[in-house]
Design an enzyme around this catalytic site. Structure first.
Site, PDB file in Angstrom:
ATOM      1  N   LYS A 119       7.423  -2.334  -5.661  1.00  0.00           N
ATOM      2  CA  LYS A 119       6.556  -1.329  -5.040  1.00  0.00           C
ATOM      3  C   LYS A 119       7.347  -0.309  -4.238  1.00  0.00           C
ATOM      4  O   LYS A 119       6.909   0.828  -4.066  1.00  0.00           O
ATOM      5  CB  LYS A 119       5.517  -1.996  -4.148  1.00  0.00           C
ATOM      6  CG  LYS A 119       6.099  -2.691  -2.924  1.00  0.00           C
ATOM      7  CD  LYS A 119       5.006  -3.246  -2.016  1.00  0.00           C
ATOM      8  CE  LYS A 119       5.621  -3.857  -0.762  1.00  0.00           C
ATOM      9  NZ  LYS A 119       4.594  -4.332   0.181  1.00  0.00           N
ATOM     10  N   ARG A 176      -0.709 -12.281   9.064  1.00  0.00           N
ATOM     11  CA  ARG A 176      -1.202 -11.449   7.974  1.00  0.00           C
ATOM     12  C   ARG A 176      -1.979 -12.388   7.058  1.00  0.00           C
ATOM     13  O   ARG A 176      -2.862 -13.096   7.520  1.00  0.00           O
ATOM     14  CB  ARG A 176      -0.058 -10.692   7.275  1.00  0.00           C
ATOM     15  CG  ARG A 176      -0.557  -9.395   6.600  1.00  0.00           C
ATOM     16  CD  ARG A 176       0.538  -8.610   5.940  1.00  0.00           C
ATOM     17  NE  ARG A 176       1.009  -9.237   4.709  1.00  0.00           N
ATOM     18  CZ  ARG A 176       1.881  -8.672   3.870  1.00  0.00           C
ATOM     19  NH1 ARG A 176       2.395  -7.492   4.143  1.00  0.00           N
ATOM     20  NH2 ARG A 176       2.267  -9.306   2.767  1.00  0.00           N
TER      21      ARG A 176
END
Length: 356
Positions: free
Chosen positions: A35, A128
């Site tokens: 990414k 997270r």
């Protein structure tokens, strides 16, 4: 065409080889995270010929580009239920924490006559994604439900550290992940294929010989791209930090004062800027802005250039102290941190050129 990103594929290959050697030396499989450069096709060709195990990305759109690959494909971001069909079609493995989504993946896999692999994510305190590690009953109950699904295979468990809470991977916290894996295996009489111990922030444990022995996978992005481990931002031996260089053109060069005149409010991004009084300075404006890069994480290769600020389309520099006599039309070069590389490769307005 400027602005452009110059990608040195020889240096990228060097970093890839060194990271692969390092990770595999401790018995870990390797996911290369794509990414950070938006699944660049030239780098993909290199990865396809390498000994990595997974192409990993947070966007299903990027994994689609790898259709026909010899590598396994992994979706890093927790899936959206609405994209379950595409995830099963284009990813061999996905990272998950919600049973409702896993069941949607099971339905999609059944319709496609596939088995879809998942990693159940465990939150070790970075806050997270993942089931919180202290909630052992929730973890075991989730595993029990997953094992009932006919088209989902529990490939293993994983953790993410550093990206949000900046919690540094240590032998102590990663050993908790190993302990959870062992409890799962013992309770359900199964063998987990993967215990994924995080990302580039876990690399520092390899040199220290502190990576728990049962961790057998790492997901590496920044260390491969920029040559540093991300716990302490230290460069790794033999790796390059300038595989990617941003080049942008000067479109204005004026001598002006350094502090705006008049009452100031907020800038175009809603921030209240603070200006340092540098007196009269030589200011260069280059044709790149916040739409294209993270201006706070650019590093001029000319050490005597300072970045003053940016708007959407303009980056303002102080070139007063530079030994170079810049003029309009000259090109300024920058090394990039991860956030700037991510944005530059995502921007449709930054072209790419390659050194092969």
């Amino acid at each position: 065409m400027y602005p452009q990103l110059v990608i040195d594929l020889n240096k990228v290959k060097n970093n890839l080889d060194k990271i692969s050697e390092m990770v595999k030396s401790v018995g870990c499989s390797l996911m290369i995270v794509t990414k950070g450069y938006c699944a660049d096709v030239e780098i993909y060709k290199m990865l396809e010929e390498s000994d990595i195990d997974f192409l990993a990305d947070s966007r299903i759109q990027n994994l689609k580009k790898y259709e026909g690959t010899k590598k396994q494909r992994a979706l890093l971001r927790l899936p959206m239920g609405s994209e379950a069909e595409e995830i099963v079609r284009y990813a061999d493995l996905s990272l998950n924490s919600e049973l409702v989504t896993i069941k949607k993946l099971d339905d999609a896999a059944r319709k496609q006559n596939k088995i879809h692999n998942i990693l159940l994510m465990i939150d070790l305190g970075d806050l997270r994604e993942g089931i919180f590690y202290k909630n052992e009953d929730e973890i075991l109950n989730a595993v029990e439900e997953i094992l009932k699904l006919e088209n989902i295979k529990l490939h293993g468990i994983g953790v993410n550290l550093t990206c949000y809470g900046a919690v540094i991977p240590k032998n102590e916290n990663l050993s908790i992940l190993v302990d959870i894996a062992e409890k799962i295996e013992q309770k359900f009489d199964i063998k987990l294929d993967m215990i994924s111990g995080g990302n580039s922030s876990s690399v520092h444990l390899i040199d220290k010989n502190e990576l728990p022995k049962k961790i057998n996978n790492l997901r590496i992005g920044e260390a491969f791209l920029l040559g540093d481990e991300t716990s302490y931002s230290q460069m790794l031996d033999g790796l390059y930090d300038d595989c990617f260089v941003l080049e942008a053109e000067i479109i204005e060069l004026k001598v002006k004062q350094s502090v705006p005149i008049g009452e100031t409010g907020v800038d175009a991004f809603g921030n209240k800027p603070v200006y340092e009084d540098r007196g009269i300075i030589k200011r260069a404006i280059i044709a790149v802005g916040r739409q294209d890069v993270d201006s706070d994480n650019l590093h001029p290769i000319d050490p005597k250039i300072d970045i003053l600020g940016a708007s959407s389309d303009h980056l303002i520099l102080d070139v007063t102290k530079s030994d170079n006599e810049y003029k309009v039309g000259d090109i300024i070069n920058f090394k990039l941190s991860y956030s700037s590389l991510l944005r530059a490769t995502t921007s449709a307005y930054v072209s790419r050129t390659y050194i092969k």
